[in-house]
Design a protein around this motif. Sequence first.
Motif, mmCIF file in Angstrom:
data_model
loop_
_atom_site.group_PDB
_atom_site.id
_atom_site.type_symbol
_atom_site.label_atom_id
_atom_site.label_comp_id
_atom_site.label_asym_id
_atom_site.label_seq_id
_atom_site.Cartn_x
_atom_site.Cartn_y
_atom_site.Cartn_z
ATOM 1 N N PHE A 90 -29.177 59.546 -21.203
ATOM 2 C CA PHE A 90 -28.347 60.469 -21.967
ATOM 3 C C PHE A 90 -27.621 59.733 -23.086
ATOM 4 O O PHE A 90 -27.095 58.639 -22.867
ATOM 5 C CB PHE A 90 -27.272 61.099 -21.076
ATOM 6 C CG PHE A 90 -27.795 62.056 -20.052
ATOM 7 C CD1 PHE A 90 -27.816 63.412 -20.305
ATOM 8 C CD2 PHE A 90 -28.249 61.601 -18.828
ATOM 9 C CE1 PHE A 90 -28.281 64.305 -19.348
ATOM 10 C CE2 PHE A 90 -28.717 62.481 -17.856
ATOM 11 C CZ PHE A 90 -28.738 63.844 -18.123
ATOM 12 N N GLU A 91 -27.583 60.346 -24.247
ATOM 13 C CA GLU A 91 -26.745 59.883 -25.352
ATOM 14 C C GLU A 91 -25.905 61.077 -25.780
ATOM 15 O O GLU A 91 -26.431 62.163 -26.024
ATOM 16 C CB GLU A 91 -27.579 59.363 -26.521
ATOM 17 C CG GLU A 91 -26.773 58.939 -27.730
ATOM 18 C CD GLU A 91 -25.814 57.782 -27.455
ATOM 19 O OE1 GLU A 91 -24.729 57.771 -28.057
ATOM 20 O OE2 GLU A 91 -26.139 56.891 -26.651
ATOM 21 N N PHE A 92 -24.593 60.870 -25.854
ATOM 22 C CA PHE A 92 -23.658 61.934 -26.201
ATOM 23 C C PHE A 92 -23.072 61.685 -27.582
ATOM 24 O O PHE A 92 -22.678 60.567 -27.890
ATOM 25 C CB PHE A 92 -22.524 62.002 -25.171
ATOM 26 C CG PHE A 92 -23.004 62.226 -23.770
ATOM 27 C CD1 PHE A 92 -23.326 63.493 -23.330
ATOM 28 C CD2 PHE A 92 -23.146 61.163 -22.894
ATOM 29 C CE1 PHE A 92 -23.778 63.710 -22.027
ATOM 30 C CE2 PHE A 92 -23.591 61.363 -21.596
ATOM 31 C CZ PHE A 92 -23.909 62.636 -21.160
ATOM 32 N N LYS A 93 -23.026 62.730 -28.379
ATOM 33 C CA LYS A 93 -22.406 62.666 -29.707
ATOM 34 C C LYS A 93 -21.235 63.637 -29.741
ATOM 35 O O LYS A 93 -21.256 64.688 -29.108
ATOM 36 C CB LYS A 93 -23.400 63.064 -30.809
ATOM 37 C CG LYS A 93 -24.497 62.047 -31.020
ATOM 38 C CD LYS A 93 -23.930 60.789 -31.593
ATOM 39 C CE LYS A 93 -25.001 59.751 -31.837
ATOM 40 N NZ LYS A 93 -24.431 58.451 -32.125
ATOM 41 N N LEU A 94 -20.226 63.294 -30.512
ATOM 42 C CA LEU A 94 -19.095 64.176 -30.751
ATOM 43 C C LEU A 94 -19.170 64.618 -32.204
ATOM 44 O O LEU A 94 -19.099 63.775 -33.122
ATOM 45 C CB LEU A 94 -17.776 63.453 -30.481
ATOM 46 C CG LEU A 94 -16.508 64.259 -30.726
ATOM 47 C CD1 LEU A 94 -16.462 65.487 -29.816
ATOM 48 C CD2 LEU A 94 -15.277 63.393 -30.508
ATOM 49 N N ASP A 95 -19.350 65.910 -32.407
ATOM 50 C CA ASP A 95 -19.467 66.490 -33.746
ATOM 51 C C ASP A 95 -20.616 65.887 -34.546
ATOM 52 O O ASP A 95 -20.509 65.658 -35.748
ATOM 53 C CB ASP A 95 -18.147 66.361 -34.521
ATOM 54 C CG ASP A 95 -17.048 67.202 -33.903
ATOM 55 O OD1 ASP A 95 -17.367 68.284 -33.361
ATOM 56 O OD2 ASP A 95 -15.877 66.777 -33.940
ATOM 57 N N GLY A 96 -21.711 65.604 -33.860
ATOM 58 C CA GLY A 96 -22.938 65.151 -34.508
ATOM 59 C C GLY A 96 -24.012 66.185 -34.236
ATOM 60 O O GLY A 96 -23.752 67.392 -34.293
ATOM 61 N N THR A 97 -25.199 65.707 -33.889
ATOM 62 C CA THR A 97 -26.275 66.619 -33.497
ATOM 63 C C THR A 97 -27.039 66.011 -32.327
ATOM 64 O O THR A 97 -27.014 64.790 -32.119
ATOM 65 C CB THR A 97 -27.283 66.873 -34.646
ATOM 66 O OG1 THR A 97 -28.004 65.667 -34.902
ATOM 67 C CG2 THR A 97 -26.589 67.358 -35.910
ATOM 68 N N GLU A 98 -27.723 66.869 -31.609
ATOM 69 C CA GLU A 98 -28.559 66.385 -30.511
ATOM 70 C C GLU A 98 -29.711 65.544 -31.045
ATOM 71 O O GLU A 98 -30.167 64.608 -30.394
ATOM 72 C CB GLU A 98 -29.058 67.538 -29.641
ATOM 73 C CG GLU A 98 -29.835 68.591 -30.357
ATOM 74 C CD GLU A 98 -29.013 69.723 -30.959
ATOM 75 O OE1 GLU A 98 -29.609 70.786 -31.190
ATOM 76 O OE2 GLU A 98 -27.808 69.572 -31.195
ATOM 77 N N ASP A 99 -30.190 65.842 -32.255
ATOM 78 C CA ASP A 99 -31.253 65.040 -32.864
ATOM 79 C C ASP A 99 -30.763 63.621 -33.183
ATOM 80 O O ASP A 99 -31.502 62.649 -33.001
ATOM 81 C CB ASP A 99 -31.780 65.712 -34.124
ATOM 82 C CG ASP A 99 -32.604 66.958 -33.816
ATOM 83 O OD1 ASP A 99 -33.376 66.933 -32.827
ATOM 84 O OD2 ASP A 99 -32.476 67.955 -34.541
ATOM 85 N N GLN A 100 -29.530 63.496 -33.642
ATOM 86 C CA GLN A 100 -28.963 62.166 -33.897
ATOM 87 C C GLN A 100 -28.857 61.377 -32.601
ATOM 88 O O GLN A 100 -29.125 60.169 -32.573
ATOM 89 C CB GLN A 100 -27.573 62.286 -34.534
ATOM 90 C CG GLN A 100 -27.580 62.770 -35.954
ATOM 91 C CD GLN A 100 -26.170 63.043 -36.471
ATOM 92 O OE1 GLN A 100 -25.262 63.345 -35.696
ATOM 93 N NE2 GLN A 100 -26.006 62.957 -37.775
#
Length: 69
Positions: free
Chosen positions: A13-23
């Motif tokens: 899993f990689e989590f982004k905050l205010d990014g995108t799932e593609d990023q």
Amino acid sequence: DTVIELPGDVYIFEFKLDGTEDQALEQIKTMGYADPYRHQGKTLHLVGVNFSMQQRSITGWKVERIMPS
């Protein structure tokens, strides 16, 4: 950000905050997070997740699977 290893599967899993799932998925690939698990004969599940600060929830997620070779 998180790896869950099971007998036949590995979830990365990689989590982004205010990014995108593609990023998030792209980061898993570019940083080689799955590399240590590629030759274990397990299915790899690359999971990109985005959280929105404004909505205070998950706003997108995407999964790519890599079958064992």
